[in-house]
Design a protein around this motif. Structure first.
Motif, mmCIF file in Angstrom:
data_model
loop_
_atom_site.group_PDB
_atom_site.id
_atom_site.type_symbol
_atom_site.label_atom_id
_atom_site.label_comp_id
_atom_site.label_asym_id
_atom_site.label_seq_id
_atom_site.Cartn_x
_atom_site.Cartn_y
_atom_site.Cartn_z
ATOM 1 N N THR A 121 0.840 -1.190 0.000
ATOM 2 C CA THR A 121 0.000 0.000 0.000
ATOM 3 C C THR A 121 0.875 1.239 0.000
ATOM 4 N N VAL A 122 0.295 2.347 -0.412
ATOM 5 C CA VAL A 122 0.975 3.638 -0.360
ATOM 6 C C VAL A 122 0.733 4.237 1.022
ATOM 7 N N LEU A 123 1.801 4.426 1.762
ATOM 8 C CA LEU A 123 1.700 5.003 3.100
ATOM 9 C C LEU A 123 1.827 6.519 3.033
ATOM 10 N N PRO A 166 2.664 5.224 10.500
ATOM 11 C CA PRO A 166 3.364 4.061 11.050
ATOM 12 C C PRO A 166 2.954 2.782 10.329
ATOM 13 N N VAL A 167 3.850 1.803 10.317
ATOM 14 C CA VAL A 167 3.559 0.558 9.611
ATOM 15 C C VAL A 167 2.536 -0.296 10.345
ATOM 16 N N ASP A 168 2.192 0.054 11.573
ATOM 17 C CA ASP A 168 1.157 -0.695 12.286
ATOM 18 C C ASP A 168 -0.164 0.053 12.330
ATOM 19 N N SER A 169 -0.351 1.021 11.417
ATOM 20 C CA SER A 169 -1.632 1.722 11.356
ATOM 21 C C SER A 169 -2.727 0.761 10.909
ATOM 22 N N GLU A 170 -3.967 1.127 11.170
ATOM 23 C CA GLU A 170 -5.081 0.283 10.755
ATOM 24 C C GLU A 170 -5.140 0.189 9.239
ATOM 25 N N HIS A 171 -4.857 1.302 8.560
ATOM 26 C CA HIS A 171 -4.831 1.281 7.099
ATOM 27 C C HIS A 171 -3.772 0.316 6.595
ATOM 28 N N GLY A 224 -5.509 -14.131 8.841
ATOM 29 C CA GLY A 224 -6.062 -15.230 9.614
ATOM 30 C C GLY A 224 -5.674 -15.083 11.075
ATOM 31 N N GLU A 225 -6.133 -16.008 11.903
ATOM 32 C CA GLU A 225 -5.868 -15.916 13.339
ATOM 33 C C GLU A 225 -4.374 -15.915 13.630
ATOM 34 N N ALA A 226 -3.625 -16.778 12.977
ATOM 35 C CA ALA A 226 -2.182 -16.832 13.207
ATOM 36 C C ALA A 226 -1.519 -15.538 12.746
ATOM 37 N N ASP A 227 -1.967 -15.005 11.605
ATOM 38 C CA ASP A 227 -1.406 -13.752 11.095
ATOM 39 C C ASP A 227 -1.657 -12.602 12.064
ATOM 40 N N ARG A 228 -2.853 -12.551 12.615
ATOM 41 C CA ARG A 228 -3.176 -11.484 13.572
ATOM 42 C C ARG A 228 -2.292 -11.576 14.808
ATOM 43 N N ALA A 229 -2.043 -12.799 15.259
ATOM 44 C CA ALA A 229 -1.186 -12.982 16.431
ATOM 45 C C ALA A 229 0.230 -12.484 16.150
ATOM 46 N N ALA A 230 0.739 -12.783 14.965
ATOM 47 C CA ALA A 230 2.086 -12.333 14.600
ATOM 48 C C ALA A 230 2.140 -10.818 14.477
ATOM 49 N N TRP A 231 1.122 -10.224 13.865
ATOM 50 C CA TRP A 231 1.072 -8.771 13.713
ATOM 51 C C TRP A 231 1.103 -8.085 15.086
ATOM 52 N N GLN A 232 0.260 -8.570 15.996
ATOM 53 C CA GLN A 232 0.164 -7.966 17.317
ATOM 54 C C GLN A 232 1.435 -8.168 18.127
ATOM 55 N N ALA A 233 2.187 -9.218 17.806
ATOM 56 C CA ALA A 233 3.434 -9.498 18.516
ATOM 57 C C ALA A 233 4.613 -8.720 17.950
ATOM 58 N N GLY A 234 4.370 -7.859 17.000
ATOM 59 C CA GLY A 234 5.427 -7.016 16.467
ATOM 60 C C GLY A 234 5.893 -7.372 15.078
ATOM 61 N N GLY A 235 5.258 -8.359 14.459
ATOM 62 C CA GLY A 235 5.667 -8.761 13.119
ATOM 63 C C GLY A 235 5.495 -7.673 12.077
ATOM 64 N N HIS A 236 4.655 -6.673 12.383
ATOM 65 C CA HIS A 236 4.420 -5.596 11.420
ATOM 66 C C HIS A 236 5.693 -4.826 11.073
ATOM 67 N N VAL A 237 6.747 -4.958 11.871
ATOM 68 C CA VAL A 237 7.984 -4.228 11.578
ATOM 69 C C VAL A 237 8.580 -4.651 10.231
ATOM 70 N N MET A 238 8.173 -5.825 9.723
ATOM 71 C CA MET A 238 8.685 -6.302 8.432
ATOM 72 C C MET A 238 7.937 -5.735 7.239
ATOM 73 N N LEU A 239 6.900 -4.945 7.462
ATOM 74 C CA LEU A 239 5.968 -4.588 6.389
ATOM 75 C C LEU A 239 6.678 -4.027 5.159
#
Length: 329
Positions: free
Chosen positions: A194-196, A201-206, A265-280
């Motif tokens: 996406t265009v930020l 921030p990379v963990d925005s809802e968008h 999915g559920e696993a993806d959401r868990a990873a995102w919330q655990a900080g995985g979004h830093v890889m975006l």
């Protein structure tokens, strides 16, 4: 570099393809993922009736999902509905097979299948599974043979490269850019992201809804190609595996691929919330306008001739508009 789009084949894909045509996209590719999508050929036929200019094609077809005669007949039908606008891409089946618990098909089968499929479109008699067959469509049932449609091959490694070089009119790539892509004159590159906005921030809802499904492919791919150890090396990978491991092993592929390319999915959401979004930014085509302009210039310099953007989230129009604006400036 041409700017095209892709859709994970939903009921609204024909309307979204019509929208992409209005906005100026060159081509629309749709996925062959029957475990989570409407039929790819039905979707393309509806899109053909609602458009006049935009190129259309499945990207990518998975050979084991259909007899070569079925795909040949469907290709001929689409070519009649959208003359001069059709291209077809084949792949070994990342989601189209692995999400149903199968492994990718061997390249020897791919070579035999594509060779047979192309011969059918030329009107030749072929042998498949020990039987002789030919497209026998009379006038009014399909275009006259030969049906001339470009065929691309999705390949990353040397075996796929050999098949693509021998049988393909181009190389369809995603996930990474192989060293040999410069040998092809037509190279669509499928990306998610996406265009930020500046400072977003990379963990925005968008970012989560628009780029998250593409980001999640890092975990899906790591699991399929490297197993749990590879996943646990990623940020949030341990949390991702904790969710997946709750599913019995013989059904684990269902937990891995739920929401694939569409939503987390559920696993993806868990990873995102655990900080995985830093890889975006690293694992998707996400960034500010200036960042994406530089990345587009880089992939074009490496041999990509067609960037293929898959929008995600609830606002497809805005995602398509923002990406096209960046790509065309």
């Amino acid at each position: 570099m041409e700017v095209s789009c892709a859709f994970p084949t939903a009921l609204d894909s024909p309307d979204n393809i019509a929208l992409a045509e209005q906005l100026g996209y060159t081509r629309a590719w749709v996925y062959d993922t029957p475990q989570q999508s409407p039929d790819v050929w039905m979707t393309l036929a509806l899109a053909a009736e609602r458009t006049e200019r935009i190129g259309l094609g499945p990207g990518v077809l998975v050979p084991t999902l259909r007899h070569p005669m079925v795909n040949a007949a469907a290709t001929a039908t689409l070519a009649a509905l959208a003359p001069g606008r059709v291209a077809v891409s084949f792949g070994t089946g990342f989601t189209g097979r692995r999400a149903m618990g199968y492994r990718a098909i061997p390249w020897s089968f791919m070579e035999s299948y594509v060779r047979t499929y192309k011969a059918l479109l030329r009107g030749e008699v072929v042998e498949w599974e020990g039987a002789q067959m030919q497209m026998l469509h009379p006038d009014g049932h399909a275009p006259a043979r030969p049906v001339d449609v470009p065929v691309l091959i999705g390949a990353l490694g040397p075996k796929g490269h050999e098949v693509a070089r021998e049988l393909g009119d181009g190389l369809y790539v995603t996930l990474q850019l192989p060293e040999f892509l410069g040998e092809y004159s037509w190279v669509p590159y499928l990306v998610w992201g996406t265009v930020l906005d500046e400072g977003e921030p990379v963990d925005s809802e968008h970012a989560r809804v628009a780029a998250g499904p593409g980001w999640a492919l890092a975990y899906h791919g790591a699991y399929e190609f490297g197993g749990p150890p590879a996943v646990r090396e990623l940020p949030g990978g341990a949390e991702w595996m904790d969710v997946v491991d709750r599913t019995p092993e013989h059904r684990r592929h269902l937990a891995v691929h739920t929401g694939h390319c569409v939503e987390l999915g559920e696993a993806d959401r868990a990873a995102w919330q655990a900080g995985g979004h830093v890889m975006l930014r690293n694992v998707t085509f996400s960034g500010t306008r200036d960042e994406l302009k530089r990345r587009l210039a880089d992939v074009a310099a490496r041999g990509v001739t067609e960037i293929v953007f898959q929008p995600c989230g609830p606002d497809v129009r805005t995602e398509l508009e923002r990406f096209l604006e960046v790509a065309n400036t």
